[in-house]
Design a protein around this motif. Structure first.
Motif, PDB file in Angstrom:
ATOM      1  N   ILE A  79       0.867  -1.175   0.000  1.00  0.00           N
ATOM      2  CA  ILE A  79       0.000   0.000   0.000  1.00  0.00           C
ATOM      3  C   ILE A  79       0.902   1.223   0.000  1.00  0.00           C
ATOM      4  CG2 ILE A  79      -1.734   1.341   1.245  1.00  0.00           C
ATOM      5  CD1 ILE A  79      -2.902  -1.238   2.293  1.00  0.00           C
ATOM      6  N   ILE A  80       0.860   1.980  -1.092  1.00  0.00           N
ATOM      7  CA  ILE A  80       1.691   3.167  -1.252  1.00  0.00           C
ATOM      8  C   ILE A  80       0.900   4.371  -0.748  1.00  0.00           C
ATOM      9  CG2 ILE A  80       3.156   4.451  -2.839  1.00  0.00           C
ATOM     10  CD1 ILE A  80       3.630   1.361  -2.819  1.00  0.00           C
ATOM     11  N   CYS A  81       1.358   4.980   0.320  1.00  0.00           N
ATOM     12  CA  CYS A  81       0.655   6.121   0.905  1.00  0.00           C
ATOM     13  C   CYS A  81       1.349   7.409   0.455  1.00  0.00           C
ATOM     14  CB  CYS A  81       0.651   6.021   2.427  1.00  0.00           C
ATOM     15  SG  CYS A  81      -0.266   4.598   3.050  1.00  0.00           S
ATOM     16  N   ALA A  82       0.757   8.063  -0.544  1.00  0.00           N
ATOM     17  CA  ALA A  82       1.323   9.288  -1.090  1.00  0.00           C
ATOM     18  C   ALA A  82       0.350  10.450  -0.905  1.00  0.00           C
ATOM     19  CB  ALA A  82       1.654   9.104  -2.567  1.00  0.00           C
ATOM     20  N   HIS A  83      -0.556  10.309   0.058  1.00  0.00           N
ATOM     21  CA  HIS A  83      -1.547  11.348   0.312  1.00  0.00           C
ATOM     22  C   HIS A  83      -0.892  12.567   0.958  1.00  0.00           C
ATOM     23  CE1 HIS A  83      -1.154   8.822   3.882  1.00  0.00           C
ATOM     24  NE2 HIS A  83      -1.483   9.893   4.593  1.00  0.00           N
ATOM     25  N   LYS A  84      -1.581  13.677   0.910  1.00  0.00           N
ATOM     26  CA  LYS A  84      -1.114  14.883   1.585  1.00  0.00           C
ATOM     27  C   LYS A  84      -1.056  14.608   3.080  1.00  0.00           C
ATOM     28  CE  LYS A  84      -0.181  19.176   0.151  1.00  0.00           C
ATOM     29  NZ  LYS A  84       0.704  19.471  -0.975  1.00  0.00           N
ATOM     30  N   ALA A  85       0.041  14.984   3.717  1.00  0.00           N
ATOM     31  CA  ALA A  85       0.232  14.651   5.130  1.00  0.00           C
ATOM     32  C   ALA A  85      -0.470  15.667   6.033  1.00  0.00           C
ATOM     33  CB  ALA A  85       1.722  14.578   5.453  1.00  0.00           C
ATOM     34  N   ILE A  86      -1.783  15.647   5.978  1.00  0.00           N
ATOM     35  CA  ILE A  86      -2.621  16.513   6.804  1.00  0.00           C
ATOM     36  C   ILE A  86      -3.535  15.616   7.631  1.00  0.00           C
ATOM     37  CG2 ILE A  86      -4.455  18.257   6.765  1.00  0.00           C
ATOM     38  CD1 ILE A  86      -3.189  19.236   4.106  1.00  0.00           C
ATOM     39  N   ALA A  87      -3.662  15.908   8.936  1.00  0.00           N
ATOM     40  CA  ALA A  87      -4.430  15.040   9.838  1.00  0.00           C
ATOM     41  C   ALA A  87      -3.959  13.590   9.682  1.00  0.00           C
ATOM     42  CB  ALA A  87      -5.927  15.169   9.581  1.00  0.00           C
ATOM     43  N   GLN A  88      -2.636  13.408   9.825  1.00  0.00           N
ATOM     44  CA  GLN A  88      -2.014  12.123   9.534  1.00  0.00           C
ATOM     45  C   GLN A  88      -2.616  10.968  10.330  1.00  0.00           C
ATOM     46  OE1 GLN A  88      -0.142  11.497   7.087  1.00  0.00           O
ATOM     47  NE2 GLN A  88       1.602  10.179   7.518  1.00  0.00           N
ATOM     48  N   SER A  89      -3.038  11.229  11.550  1.00  0.00           N
ATOM     49  CA  SER A  89      -3.575  10.151  12.386  1.00  0.00           C
ATOM     50  C   SER A  89      -4.881   9.578  11.853  1.00  0.00           C
ATOM     51  CB  SER A  89      -3.787  10.650  13.819  1.00  0.00           C
ATOM     52  OG  SER A  89      -4.726  11.710  13.838  1.00  0.00           O
ATOM     53  N   ASP A 276      -2.010  29.452  -1.877  1.00  0.00           N
ATOM     54  CA  ASP A 276      -2.547  30.211  -3.011  1.00  0.00           C
ATOM     55  C   ASP A 276      -3.828  29.583  -3.549  1.00  0.00           C
ATOM     56  OD1 ASP A 276      -0.510  32.054  -2.887  1.00  0.00           O
ATOM     57  OD2 ASP A 276       0.690  31.129  -4.467  1.00  0.00           O
ATOM     58  N   ASN A 277      -3.921  28.246  -3.447  1.00  0.00           N
ATOM     59  CA  ASN A 277      -5.094  27.529  -3.958  1.00  0.00           C
ATOM     60  C   ASN A 277      -6.167  27.313  -2.899  1.00  0.00           C
ATOM     61  OD1 ASN A 277      -4.031  27.275  -6.574  1.00  0.00           O
ATOM     62  ND2 ASN A 277      -2.895  25.434  -6.018  1.00  0.00           N
ATOM     63  N   GLY A 278      -5.979  27.911  -1.715  1.00  0.00           N
ATOM     64  CA  GLY A 278      -6.966  27.783  -0.649  1.00  0.00           C
ATOM     65  C   GLY A 278      -7.041  26.400  -0.034  1.00  0.00           C
ATOM     66  N   LYS A 279      -5.957  25.618  -0.168  1.00  0.00           N
ATOM     67  CA  LYS A 279      -5.941  24.254   0.367  1.00  0.00           C
ATOM     68  C   LYS A 279      -5.212  24.207   1.702  1.00  0.00           C
ATOM     69  CE  LYS A 279      -5.983  21.970  -4.168  1.00  0.00           C
ATOM     70  NZ  LYS A 279      -5.251  21.026  -5.062  1.00  0.00           N
ATOM     71  N   LEU A 280      -5.582  23.241   2.552  1.00  0.00           N
ATOM     72  CA  LEU A 280      -4.886  23.065   3.819  1.00  0.00           C
ATOM     73  C   LEU A 280      -3.419  22.738   3.567  1.00  0.00           C
ATOM     74  CD1 LEU A 280      -7.471  21.039   5.938  1.00  0.00           C
ATOM     75  CD2 LEU A 280      -6.958  23.475   6.052  1.00  0.00           C
ATOM     76  N   MET A 281      -2.558  23.249   4.440  1.00  0.00           N
ATOM     77  CA  MET A 281      -1.114  23.109   4.286  1.00  0.00           C
ATOM     78  C   MET A 281      -0.566  22.048   5.235  1.00  0.00           C
ATOM     79  SD  MET A 281      -0.290  27.221   4.207  1.00  0.00           S
ATOM     80  CE  MET A 281      -1.156  27.465   5.773  1.00  0.00           C
ATOM     81  N   GLU A 282       0.576  21.456   4.854  1.00  0.00           N
ATOM     82  CA  GLU A 282       1.210  20.412   5.669  1.00  0.00           C
ATOM     83  C   GLU A 282       2.005  21.047   6.808  1.00  0.00           C
ATOM     84  OE1 GLU A 282       1.989  16.693   2.720  1.00  0.00           O
ATOM     85  OE2 GLU A 282       3.278  18.428   2.401  1.00  0.00           O
ATOM     86  N   VAL A 283       1.296  21.588   7.771  1.00  0.00           N
ATOM     87  CA  VAL A 283       1.926  22.330   8.869  1.00  0.00           C
ATOM     88  C   VAL A 283       2.384  21.387   9.980  1.00  0.00           C
ATOM     89  CG1 VAL A 283       1.564  24.085  10.642  1.00  0.00           C
ATOM     90  CG2 VAL A 283       0.607  24.402   8.343  1.00  0.00           C
ATOM     91  N   ASP A 284       1.515  20.479  10.404  1.00  0.00           N
ATOM     92  CA  ASP A 284       1.844  19.615  11.535  1.00  0.00           C
ATOM     93  C   ASP A 284       3.025  18.713  11.258  1.00  0.00           C
ATOM     94  OD1 ASP A 284      -0.032  20.529  13.356  1.00  0.00           O
ATOM     95  OD2 ASP A 284      -1.608  19.231  12.583  1.00  0.00           O
ATOM     96  N   ILE A 285       3.069  18.134  10.068  1.00  0.00           N
ATOM     97  CA  ILE A 285       4.076  17.123   9.775  1.00  0.00           C
ATOM     98  C   ILE A 285       5.441  17.748   9.502  1.00  0.00           C
ATOM     99  CG2 ILE A 285       3.968  16.854   7.269  1.00  0.00           C
ATOM    100  CD1 ILE A 285       3.473  14.026   9.832  1.00  0.00           C
ATOM    101  N   ILE A 286       5.465  19.027   9.086  1.00  0.00           N
ATOM    102  CA  ILE A 286       6.723  19.717   8.807  1.00  0.00           C
ATOM    103  C   ILE A 286       7.216  20.491  10.028  1.00  0.00           C
ATOM    104  CG2 ILE A 286       7.768  21.582   7.434  1.00  0.00           C
ATOM    105  CD1 ILE A 286       6.086  20.605   5.059  1.00  0.00           C
TER     106      ILE A 286
END
Length: 324
Positions: A79-89, A276-286
């Motif tokens: 299973i390749i997990c390449a999703h955006k790392a937001i709300a990882q849990s 810029d696109n109004g999307k959630l950012m990978e803040v927690d994981i970075i």
């Protein structure tokens, strides 16, 4: 195709997930299923079209295009997990239906550090491979991928005492063979956490600073006498945390990364693009994980904590706007 093909699921069909779907599709001995969301209709109808400066033009039609792992109706070898790392849990539950802990290998291809922890908590007996990728890919429209010449990956084991080392190593080597057949650039490394934290040193600086200033990297660094020292401080704080966690990242990395950015064209960042696109950012994981670990270890992380708090607030605003 062999009588018993490897069953492979790609979870997260953004630019990176789509690129590695293409790489894996070059293997005749795997059967490929993808979980698509916002681009589900396009990929279901037309597959994935990729134009790559390294690989040329290709069309990929996965064996199955589904919205959930449960919809696929069976377990997977990889299973390749390449999703955006937001709300990882929240993500292990999204692939749980496809996991057999005795035989499934979970491959994490994401930015950030601490990515593996929720998957290990949810699947304590599963093999986990952790990957750091440097691939210049975009998805300008649903199911259409453009790829530059930027292409590299480091892969390694996320250790698991539940399996014999020989089993873990065999699964790592098998996945490496799939990448090799796909003709992509990669290397197996002994301690993937070094590469993971080194990339976070890069991302923790350029992602927040280009996003909060709405500047590219060169404009930021030339904006004031304090810009470069602040960038150095961000990088040093992340390295301080990594070293306290026994990940041997060297402080000389700071000079190397600043030298690297000076020789590159001005760039923004994936976080800036998401903003810029109004999307959630990978803040927690970075930023969040280094801040959390820094607090636990009593390390001064004041600079990255400030960036983390501000960007968390912006994410809350973006989340609220998306629900309207």
């Amino acid at each position: 195709m062999s009588s018993s093909p490897l069953e492979v699921l790609v979870y997260g069909l953004g630019a990176i997930g789509s690129f590695y779907t293409f790489i894996l599709s070059r293997n005749e001995d795997i059967r490929l299923t993808v979980i698509a969301r916002s681009n589900y209709d396009a990929v279901k109808a037309n597959g994935i079209k990729i134009t790559s400066q390294n690989h040329g033009e290709h069309h990929v039609q996965p064996h199955k295009v589904v919205r959930t792992a449960a919809e696929a109706g069976h377990k997977f070898d990889y299973i390749i997990c390449a999703h955006k790392a937001i709300a990882q849990s929240s993500h292990p539950s999204q692939v749980e239906a496809g996991v057999d802990e005795k035989s499934t290998t979970i491959v994490i291809i994401q930015n950030g550090v601490g990515n593996e922890v929720p998957f290990r908590d949810s699947f304590p007996a599963a093999t986990i491979l952790s990957c750091v990728t440097w691939v210049g890919a975009r998805q300008p429209q649903a199911g259409v991928i453009t790829h530059t010449k930027s292409e590299d990956m480091q892969i390694g084991l996320y250790p698991n005492k539940a399996h014999e080392v020989s089993i873990e190593t065999a699964r790592l080597n098998q996945f490496a063979s799939l990448l090799a057949t796909g003709k992509t650039v990669f290397s197996i490394v002994p301690n993937i956490q070094v590469q993971r934290w080194e990339k976070v040193v890069w991302n923790a600086a350029w992602n927040p600073l280009t996003t909060l200033t709405l500047m590219d990297t060169h404009s930021w660094l030339s904006s004031s006498e304090g810009a470069t020292p602040m960038t150095r401080k961000v990088m040093k704080e992340v390295i301080d945390v990594a070293r306290a966690l026994d990940v041997p990242v060297e402080y000389q990395l700071i000079d190397r990364l600043l030298d690297k950015i000076s020789k590159m064209p001005p760039i923004g960042s994936s976080m800036r693009t998401d903003y810029d696109n109004g999307k959630l950012m990978e803040v927690d994981i970075i930023l969040g994980y280094p801040v959390k670990k820094g607090r636990e270890l009593g390390i001064d992380v004041a600079t990255i904590e400030t960036l983390y708090i501000i960007l968390t607030a912006i994410n809350k605003r973006l989340e609220g706007a998306s629900k309207k």
